[in-house]
Motif scaffolding. Sequence first.
Motif, PDB file in Angstrom:
ATOM      1  N   UNK A  50       0.924  -1.335   0.175  1.00 41.01           N
ATOM      2  CA  UNK A  50      -0.258   0.325   0.296  1.00 41.01           C
ATOM      3  C   UNK A  50       0.920   0.869   0.215  1.00 41.01           C
ATOM      4  N   UNK A  51       1.740   1.013   0.797  1.00 35.10           N
ATOM      5  CA  UNK A  51       3.116   2.087   0.598  1.00 35.10           C
ATOM      6  C   UNK A  51       3.843   2.429  -1.331  1.00 35.10           C
ATOM      7  N   UNK A  52       3.537   1.486  -1.518  1.00 32.26           N
ATOM      8  CA  UNK A  52       4.499   1.606  -2.915  1.00 32.26           C
ATOM      9  C   UNK A  52       3.304   1.866  -4.000  1.00 32.26           C
ATOM     10  N   UNK A  53       1.818   1.606  -3.306  1.00 33.01           N
ATOM     11  CA  UNK A  53       0.372   2.257  -4.227  1.00 33.01           C
ATOM     12  C   UNK A  53       0.382   3.077  -3.965  1.00 33.01           C
ATOM     13  N   UNK A  54       1.078   4.073  -3.022  1.00 33.08           N
ATOM     14  CA  UNK A  54       1.178   5.525  -2.322  1.00 33.08           C
ATOM     15  C   UNK A  54       1.848   6.029  -3.641  1.00 33.08           C
ATOM     16  N   UNK A  55       3.186   5.806  -3.179  1.00 34.21           N
ATOM     17  CA  UNK A  55       4.254   6.053  -3.598  1.00 34.21           C
ATOM     18  C   UNK A  55       3.728   6.664  -5.700  1.00 34.21           C
ATOM     19  N   UNK A  56       3.380   5.455  -5.998  1.00 39.67           N
ATOM     20  CA  UNK A  56       2.733   5.470  -7.700  1.00 39.67           C
ATOM     21  C   UNK A  56       1.271   6.538  -7.436  1.00 39.67           C
ATOM     22  N   UNK A  57       0.490   6.515  -7.174  1.00 38.16           N
ATOM     23  CA  UNK A  57      -0.628   7.178  -7.215  1.00 38.16           C
ATOM     24  C   UNK A  57       0.642   8.770  -6.990  1.00 38.16           C
ATOM     25  N   UNK A  89      11.289  15.249  -5.682  1.00 41.66           N
ATOM     26  CA  UNK A  89      12.140  14.067  -5.088  1.00 41.66           C
ATOM     27  C   UNK A  89      11.222  13.639  -4.149  1.00 41.66           C
ATOM     28  N   UNK A  90      10.345  12.920  -4.987  1.00 39.25           N
ATOM     29  CA  UNK A  90       8.706  12.453  -3.721  1.00 39.25           C
ATOM     30  C   UNK A  90       8.512  12.377  -2.002  1.00 39.25           C
ATOM     31  N   UNK A  91       8.642  14.186  -2.570  1.00 37.98           N
ATOM     32  CA  UNK A  91       8.044  14.434  -1.703  1.00 37.98           C
ATOM     33  C   UNK A  91       9.336  14.457  -0.081  1.00 37.98           C
ATOM     34  N   UNK A  92      10.502  14.373  -0.664  1.00 36.96           N
ATOM     35  CA  UNK A  92      11.539  14.380   0.451  1.00 36.96           C
ATOM     36  C   UNK A  92      12.468  15.269   0.304  1.00 36.96           C
ATOM     37  N   UNK A  93      11.997  16.315  -0.763  1.00 40.22           N
ATOM     38  CA  UNK A  93      13.230  17.263  -0.566  1.00 40.22           C
ATOM     39  C   UNK A  93      12.922  18.183   0.707  1.00 40.22           C
ATOM     40  N   UNK A 137     -13.082  10.695  -2.184  1.00 35.66           N
ATOM     41  CA  UNK A 137     -13.604   9.899  -1.273  1.00 35.66           C
ATOM     42  C   UNK A 137     -12.363   9.637  -0.089  1.00 35.66           C
ATOM     43  N   UNK A 138     -13.117   9.715   0.497  1.00 40.38           N
ATOM     44  CA  UNK A 138     -11.942   9.533   2.400  1.00 40.38           C
ATOM     45  C   UNK A 138     -11.267   8.124   2.138  1.00 40.38           C
ATOM     46  N   UNK A 139     -12.102   7.084   2.044  1.00 36.32           N
ATOM     47  CA  UNK A 139     -12.203   6.098   2.010  1.00 36.32           C
ATOM     48  C   UNK A 139     -11.737   5.070   0.800  1.00 36.32           C
ATOM     49  N   UNK A 140     -11.442   6.043  -0.247  1.00 35.43           N
ATOM     50  CA  UNK A 140     -10.811   5.514  -1.393  1.00 35.43           C
ATOM     51  C   UNK A 140      -9.599   4.768  -1.115  1.00 35.43           C
ATOM     52  N   UNK A 141      -9.377   4.134  -2.033  1.00 33.88           N
ATOM     53  CA  UNK A 141      -8.065   2.762  -1.861  1.00 33.88           C
ATOM     54  C   UNK A 141      -6.862   3.929  -2.055  1.00 33.88           C
ATOM     55  N   UNK A 142      -6.854   5.148  -3.280  1.00 34.89           N
ATOM     56  CA  UNK A 142      -5.854   6.021  -3.852  1.00 34.89           C
ATOM     57  C   UNK A 142      -5.557   7.076  -2.406  1.00 34.89           C
ATOM     58  N   UNK A 143      -6.647   7.351  -1.458  1.00 30.80           N
ATOM     59  CA  UNK A 143      -6.524   8.604  -0.604  1.00 30.80           C
ATOM     60  C   UNK A 143      -5.910   7.976   0.526  1.00 30.80           C
ATOM     61  N   UNK A 144      -6.555   5.839   1.075  1.00 31.47           N
ATOM     62  CA  UNK A 144      -5.022   5.623   1.980  1.00 31.47           C
ATOM     63  C   UNK A 144      -4.159   4.882   1.354  1.00 31.47           C
ATOM     64  N   UNK A 145      -4.030   5.442   0.171  1.00 27.83           N
ATOM     65  CA  UNK A 145      -1.853   4.830  -0.370  1.00 27.83           C
ATOM     66  C   UNK A 145      -1.780   5.705  -0.267  1.00 27.83           C
ATOM     67  N   UNK A 146      -1.988   6.947  -0.531  1.00 22.30           N
ATOM     68  CA  UNK A 146      -1.527   8.285  -0.397  1.00 22.30           C
ATOM     69  C   UNK A 146      -1.044   8.679   1.019  1.00 22.30           C
ATOM     70  N   UNK A 147      -1.607   8.397   1.765  1.00 21.42           N
ATOM     71  CA  UNK A 147      -1.347   8.767   3.884  1.00 21.42           C
ATOM     72  C   UNK A 147      -0.443   7.510   4.136  1.00 21.42           C
ATOM     73  N   UNK A 148      -0.452   6.023   3.527  1.00 23.91           N
ATOM     74  CA  UNK A 148       0.211   5.186   4.230  1.00 23.91           C
ATOM     75  C   UNK A 148       1.435   5.930   3.519  1.00 23.91           C
TER      76      UNK A 148
END
Length: 325
Positions: A50-57, A89-93, A137-148
């Motif tokens: 799910x972390x990897x999916x969040x990065x892909x999104x 930089x993937x949110x790390x710069x 939607x807060x319950x969506x897989x993509x939202x949960x993945x981004x937060x993960x």
Amino acid sequence: MGLIIVLAFSVVIIGFGFGSKSHNQVAYPDDVFYMDYNVYNLSSSKKNEIVKLGFEVFRNTPLHIGPKQKDSTKMFSGNNLACASCHLNGGTKPYAAPLIGVVKRFPQFRGRENKMGTIEERINGCMERSMNGVMMPESSLEMKALIAYMDWLGRAAPSNGKIEGQGFLKVDIPERAVDLSHGENVYEKYCIVCHGADGQGQKQESNGLYLYPPLWGQDSYNNGAGMTRVITAAQFIKGNMPYGTTYSNPILTDEEAYDVAGYINQKLRPTKPNREKDFPDLVKKPVSTPYGPYVDPFTTEQHQLGPFQPIMDYYQKEHQIRKSK
């Protein structure tokens, strides 16, 4: 230049963290920036997937939740920018609005809504403004993945989520209005190579995603986004543009960053509906918010282009509020 100008101006396709303090002998403002943030180094587990999916999104946003998503029920982003367009930089710069520790900083008070908000609400603020789309939607897989993914980035951050290097680099705002002619000259000298004379960026031939995002026009952030504020944009630009710039080795002067930010933000872009409802308490509205209503005697033009010091002085005197943006 090259962010995600929200102003990202250039999208980093793969920009991960840093493995050790010897990495290119670079000094970072906080030890958390030396962590390994390469998601592809993670083992295969349900949590890590799910972390990897969040990065892909995060890096390929249009493919997952934007215009290039074939399932219209999953299309929330309205343009072809990516989260990575602004959060480099993937949110790390450092000083590129890094997402390290951000989850731990919520719930958080937001003046634009005048209430405590959740991380999900903050992400949806980006969806509606920087991405010119609609709420996800807060319950969506993509939202949960981004937060993960964001939560994983902050695994070494302190409990309050605060780190040195968060947000943008501070800029000494010139005590004058933006010089649009000078801003155009700065753009032509430093920005055209990546973003083009027409400000429409460059796409990759392989997938149609932006290598360097547009800075104005219909596929850019809308006029309700935070990056439309000259001061905010100048801070982002100073620490990150042109491409390759770092907070410790800026290329543009404060005046150059200020003027080119004003020049870019005078260009046409999509309109955010219901902007007049932003900042229910108008006293909390940033001085460089480019749209009304206002609760002060200054013109819309001055809120867009400055000089900003008289507006700041007014709020200090009338409301005892010291504003910096």
